[in-house]
Design an enzyme around this catalytic site. Structure first.
Site, short mmCIF file in Angstrom:
data_model
loop_
_atom_site.label_atom_id
_atom_site.label_comp_id
_atom_site.label_asym_id
_atom_site.label_seq_id
_atom_site.Cartn_x
_atom_site.Cartn_y
_atom_site.Cartn_z
N ASP A 1 1.20 -8.93 -1.73
CA ASP A 1 0.08 -8.01 -1.82
C ASP A 1 -0.92 -8.47 -0.78
O ASP A 1 -1.11 -9.67 -0.58
CB ASP A 1 -0.53 -8.01 -3.23
CG ASP A 1 -1.29 -6.71 -3.46
OD1 ASP A 1 -0.65 -5.64 -3.47
OD2 ASP A 1 -2.52 -6.75 -3.61
N GLY B 1 -1.09 0.53 8.45
CA GLY B 1 -2.35 0.24 7.73
C GLY B 1 -3.54 0.09 8.65
O GLY B 1 -3.80 0.95 9.52
P1 IMP Z 1 -0.40 -3.54 -0.10
O1 IMP Z 1 -0.17 -4.99 0.07
O2 IMP Z 1 0.85 -2.77 0.25
O3 IMP Z 1 -0.94 -3.18 -1.46
O4 IMP Z 1 -1.44 -3.12 0.99
C1 IMP Z 1 -2.81 -2.92 0.75
C2 IMP Z 1 -3.42 -2.18 1.91
O5 IMP Z 1 -3.50 -3.04 3.04
C3 IMP Z 1 -2.67 -0.93 2.38
O6 IMP Z 1 -3.64 0.01 2.78
C4 IMP Z 1 -1.88 -1.40 3.57
O7 IMP Z 1 -1.66 -0.36 4.50
C5 IMP Z 1 -2.80 -2.46 4.14
N1 IMP Z 1 -2.02 -3.52 4.77
C6 IMP Z 1 -1.14 -4.37 4.17
N2 IMP Z 1 -0.61 -5.20 5.07
C7 IMP Z 1 -1.15 -4.86 6.27
C8 IMP Z 1 -0.98 -5.34 7.59
O8 IMP Z 1 -0.19 -6.26 7.88
N3 IMP Z 1 -1.70 -4.74 8.54
C9 IMP Z 1 -2.57 -3.72 8.30
N4 IMP Z 1 -2.77 -3.23 7.09
C10 IMP Z 1 -2.06 -3.79 6.08
#
Ligand code: IMP
Length: 191
Positions: free
Chosen positions: A68, A149
């Site tokens: 996460d 992201g």
């Molecule tokens: P999750 O870990 O998938 O819950 O991501 C949470 C948020 O952070 C989401 O909006 C993802 O797109 C963003 N995110 C996660 N990892 C990255 C990364 O490596 N680069 C940019 N955004 C990220």
């Protein structure tokens, strides 16, 4: 060794796969036929990663790891943090989230931020946490088309390119997820 990475996110999957040794066969949630909506209801990054691995362990009986990630902006009291995915609303796209963040940072001079990834690994009854942090700044405009992201607006300290202007290999070498994955690999090599 077969290892389940509790994600459907192909970008994350590719990034992690590129770092693992050939001896580990990485399997995604799609590969194991899991399309469950695993709620991310905790208030910490650690807590949400833990929810994912516990769900897979309890419902599929598989050892696995989950990650996460949150983007913490200093001037915004570490927001969006654990709410990074839903910063602009429940069904927000990456573009919506980026636009909201840039708007909320209008006029802010201190643009310090950091990405934090927590990987949780569950094996039998044992649970391990691995944290990777990448310090940087939020740019004023989006730059680059690679990655996903918030990548187009994040510049790691010491680099002129945003993550979205870097190859996967470059991002992984200095990035939050790469750091956390290397700690996991190190742990696996010792067990
Ligand atoms: P999750 O870990 O998938 O819950 O991501 C949470 C948020 O952070 C989401 O909006 C993802 O797109 C963003 N995110 C996660 N990892 C990255 C990364 O490596 N680069 C940019 N955004 C990220």
């Amino acid at each position: 060794m077969k290892l389940v990475f509790a994600t459907h996110n192909l970008n994350k999957f590719k990034e992690v796969q590129s770092l693992l040794p050939d001896t580990i066969e990485l399997v995604s949630l799609t590969d194991i036929g899991c399309y469950d909506d695993i709620p991310e209801t905790e208030t910490t990054i650690e807590g949400n990663a833990l929810l994912k691995v516990k769900h897979i362990k309890e419902n599929y009986g598989l050892d696995c790891f989950a990650d996460d990630t949150g983007l913490e902006v200093k001037a915004l009291n570490n927001a969006p943090g654990v709410y990074s995915a839903r910063y602009a609303g429940p069904n927000a796209s990456a573009e919506n989230n980026i636009n909201m963040l840039l708007e909320n940072m209008t006029g802010i001079q201190d643009r310090s931020a950091r990405f934090k990834t927590v990987i949780v690994f569950i094996q039998s009854e044992k649970i391990e946490f691995f944290t990777g942090i990448c310090e940087g700044t939020i740019t004023r405009d989006k730059k680059g088309t690679l990655g996903f992201g918030y990548d187009p607006i994040f510049q790691a300290i010491g680099f002129k390119k945003t993550f979205a202007e870097m190859t996967l290999a470059q991002k992984s070498e200095i990035g939050h997820r790469g750091k956390a994955v290397r700690l996991l690999i190190d742990y696996l090599s010792k067990t």
